[in-house]
Design a protein around this motif. Structure first.
Motif, PDB file in Angstrom:
ATOM      1  N   ALA A 199      41.027  40.012  42.090  1.00 36.71           N
ATOM      2  CA  ALA A 199      41.188  39.891  40.646  1.00 36.71           C
ATOM      3  C   ALA A 199      41.657  41.253  40.142  1.00 36.71           C
ATOM      4  CB  ALA A 199      39.873  39.499  39.985  1.00 36.71           C
ATOM      5  N   TYR A 200      42.771  41.258  39.427  1.00 34.72           N
ATOM      6  CA  TYR A 200      43.375  42.493  38.945  1.00 34.72           C
ATOM      7  C   TYR A 200      43.346  42.538  37.422  1.00 34.72           C
ATOM      8  CZ  TYR A 200      45.306  43.468  43.583  1.00 34.72           C
ATOM      9  OH  TYR A 200      45.450  43.740  44.923  1.00 34.72           O
ATOM     10  N   LEU A 201      43.020  43.699  36.894  1.00 31.67           N
ATOM     11  CA  LEU A 201      43.160  43.986  35.464  1.00 31.67           C
ATOM     12  C   LEU A 201      44.374  44.888  35.331  1.00 31.67           C
ATOM     13  CD1 LEU A 201      42.058  43.727  32.586  1.00 31.67           C
ATOM     14  CD2 LEU A 201      40.694  45.793  33.025  1.00 31.67           C
ATOM     15  N   ASP A 202      45.420  44.361  34.716  1.00 34.46           N
ATOM     16  CA  ASP A 202      46.725  45.023  34.759  1.00 34.46           C
ATOM     17  C   ASP A 202      47.118  45.147  36.238  1.00 34.46           C
ATOM     18  OD1 ASP A 202      46.832  45.163  31.975  1.00 34.46           O
ATOM     19  OD2 ASP A 202      45.627  47.006  31.973  1.00 34.46           O
ATOM     20  N   GLU A 203      47.205  46.343  36.773  1.00 35.76           N
ATOM     21  CA  GLU A 203      47.568  46.492  38.188  1.00 35.76           C
ATOM     22  C   GLU A 203      46.414  47.041  39.026  1.00 35.76           C
ATOM     23  OE1 GLU A 203      51.130  48.743  38.556  1.00 35.76           O
ATOM     24  OE2 GLU A 203      52.350  47.325  37.427  1.00 35.76           O
ATOM     25  N   LYS A 204      45.214  47.050  38.451  1.00 34.81           N
ATOM     26  CA  LYS A 204      44.054  47.623  39.147  1.00 34.81           C
ATOM     27  C   LYS A 204      43.163  46.529  39.735  1.00 34.81           C
ATOM     28  CE  LYS A 204      40.092  50.713  38.598  1.00 34.81           C
ATOM     29  NZ  LYS A 204      40.406  51.425  39.852  1.00 34.81           N
ATOM     30  N   LEU A 205      42.885  46.626  41.034  1.00 36.14           N
ATOM     31  CA  LEU A 205      41.962  45.706  41.698  1.00 36.14           C
ATOM     32  C   LEU A 205      40.545  45.975  41.218  1.00 36.14           C
ATOM     33  CD1 LEU A 205      41.403  43.551  43.927  1.00 36.14           C
ATOM     34  CD2 LEU A 205      41.156  45.469  45.529  1.00 36.14           C
ATOM     35  N   ILE A 206      39.870  44.952  40.683  1.00 33.60           N
ATOM     36  CA  ILE A 206      38.504  45.150  40.189  1.00 33.60           C
ATOM     37  C   ILE A 206      37.481  44.255  40.897  1.00 33.60           C
ATOM     38  CG2 ILE A 206      39.306  45.948  37.936  1.00 33.60           C
ATOM     39  CD1 ILE A 206      38.507  43.201  36.789  1.00 33.60           C
ATOM     40  N   ASN A 207      37.946  43.190  41.556  1.00 31.61           N
ATOM     41  CA  ASN A 207      37.049  42.297  42.304  1.00 31.61           C
ATOM     42  C   ASN A 207      37.756  41.790  43.544  1.00 31.61           C
ATOM     43  OD1 ASN A 207      36.759  41.533  39.154  1.00 31.61           O
ATOM     44  ND2 ASN A 207      34.736  41.747  40.090  1.00 31.61           N
ATOM     45  N   LEU A 208      36.997  41.625  44.622  1.00 34.91           N
ATOM     46  CA  LEU A 208      37.573  41.180  45.892  1.00 34.91           C
ATOM     47  C   LEU A 208      36.681  40.128  46.534  1.00 34.91           C
ATOM     48  CD1 LEU A 208      39.764  41.708  48.134  1.00 34.91           C
ATOM     49  CD2 LEU A 208      38.097  43.284  49.156  1.00 34.91           C
ATOM     50  N   ALA A 209      37.246  38.971  46.861  1.00 35.79           N
ATOM     51  CA  ALA A 209      36.537  37.929  47.617  1.00 35.79           C
ATOM     52  C   ALA A 209      37.004  37.983  49.064  1.00 35.79           C
ATOM     53  CB  ALA A 209      36.801  36.559  47.026  1.00 35.79           C
ATOM     54  N   VAL A 210      36.054  38.161  49.981  1.00 35.67           N
ATOM     55  CA  VAL A 210      36.345  38.206  51.413  1.00 35.67           C
ATOM     56  C   VAL A 210      35.944  36.855  51.996  1.00 35.67           C
ATOM     57  CG1 VAL A 210      35.897  39.388  53.590  1.00 35.67           C
ATOM     58  CG2 VAL A 210      35.867  40.684  51.437  1.00 35.67           C
ATOM     59  N   ILE A 211      36.917  36.139  52.527  1.00 36.07           N
ATOM     60  CA  ILE A 211      36.732  34.744  52.925  1.00 36.07           C
ATOM     61  C   ILE A 211      37.046  34.542  54.407  1.00 36.07           C
ATOM     62  CG2 ILE A 211      37.564  32.377  52.571  1.00 36.07           C
ATOM     63  CD1 ILE A 211      36.112  33.333  50.133  1.00 36.07           C
ATOM     64  N   ILE A 212      36.169  33.784  55.096  1.00 31.43           N
ATOM     65  CA  ILE A 212      36.479  33.292  56.438  1.00 31.43           C
ATOM     66  C   ILE A 212      37.137  31.929  56.261  1.00 31.43           C
ATOM     67  CG2 ILE A 212      35.557  32.532  58.662  1.00 31.43           C
ATOM     68  CD1 ILE A 212      33.185  34.433  58.168  1.00 31.43           C
TER      69      ILE A 212
END
Length: 288
Positions: A199-212
């Motif tokens: 999930a990006y706010l403008d061009e900054k990554l703020i959340n990451l889901a790591v999925i198998i």
């Protein structure tokens, strides 16, 4: 008759066939996954691989203990049809061992005696529109809707992503465990099982889901958040987007939690409770 085999005695062709044809088939019991997460495991078998039970081992205080590896949620007994009588035989063999530190069975294993349970939450394959309308909590619908200013993107594992994980992952206090996590991600990536959604706010990554990512299931290995942007509702936005894109073809496994706030978060997307049994030595836990 239950037999215990050392790693070098296992017929991995028969083991894999048993897993592939089992009612309880799950990710963690695959040979390459166990090799990666445990590195030291043995096997209990019933008959000629009619039922199998992988046993991960870890050395503590100079002794080998049965202990679930980090990032491994469920193992247990695998057979064509779950059989309570056969399961009880496996359980009896395991209970005779005084060195069971922690062992988790899988959600489909049933036993004659009552065992302690842990919680897991899963969303079955569904129509996203119906799921969102009928199963989402009202507040979760609103939160996900309010986060639509964010940008959703599937991303590749890179030095930048690893840096984000290192700076924001709160769930692994030990440096050695963090290094195991990164090696696991690299293993998943090389073997084509890793999916990363940001999930990006403008061009900054703020959340990451790591999925198998398996053929029929997505499993949430980690949800990593930059707490500076907590008010942006990135976690709700990410899970909602992943469900929108994939829940029509793959089950979504939240990988469980016994922490009340996290449980509610999972349930708010319409996830269903699926409990699994476990054995744990309270004495060994206190002295470890």
């Amino acid at each position: 008759m239950i037999r215990r085999l050392k790693y070098n005695e296992i017929d991995f062709k028969k083991y894999t066939e048993c897993l592939e044809n089992s009612e309880q088939k799950n990710w963690y019991a695959n040979k390459n996954v166990l090799d990666q997460l445990s590195g030291n495991w043995e096997l209990l078998i019933y008959g000629d691989y009619e039922a199998v039970m992988p046993i991960p081992l870890k050395k503590k205080m100079g002794l080998n203990f049965i202990l679930m590896p980090l990032f491994c949620q469920q193992l247990g007994i695998f057979s064509k049809e779950d059989n309570r009588e056969i399961n009880d035989q496996f359980l009896k063999v395991l209970q005779k061992k005084s060195n069971v530190f922690l062992y988790s069975f899988n959600q489909k294993n049933n036993f004659g005696e009552k065992l302690e349970k842990k919680k897991n939450y899963i969303i079955p394959i569904s129509d996203y529109v119906i799921l969102r309308r009928t199963k989402y909590f009202k507040g979760r619908k609103s939160t996900a809707k309010c986060a639509q200013h964010l940008f959703y993107k599937e991303i590749d594992l890179s030095a930048e992503i690893i840096s984000f994980i290192e700076n924001n992952y709160k769930g692994i206090p030990k440096r050695s465990d963090y290094e195991k996590f990164i090696k696991y991600l690299e293993f998943l990536n090389v073997n084509g099982f890793l999916k990363l959604y940001g999930a990006y706010l403008d061009e900054k990554l703020i959340n990451l889901a790591v999925i198998i990512s398996e053929e029929n299931q997505l499993s949430l290995l980690a949800l990593i958040n930059d707490e500076s942007y907590k008010n942006e509702n990135g976690p709700s936005f990410l899970i909602d987007k992943i469900l929108q894109n994939y829940i029509h073809e793959k089950t979504f496994n939240f990988m469980g939690s016994n922490i009340r706030g996290i449980e509610i978060f999972f349930k708010s997307f319409g996830a269903e409770l699926q409990e699994y049994s476990y054995l744990e030595s309270k004495i060994l836990k206190r002295i470890s």
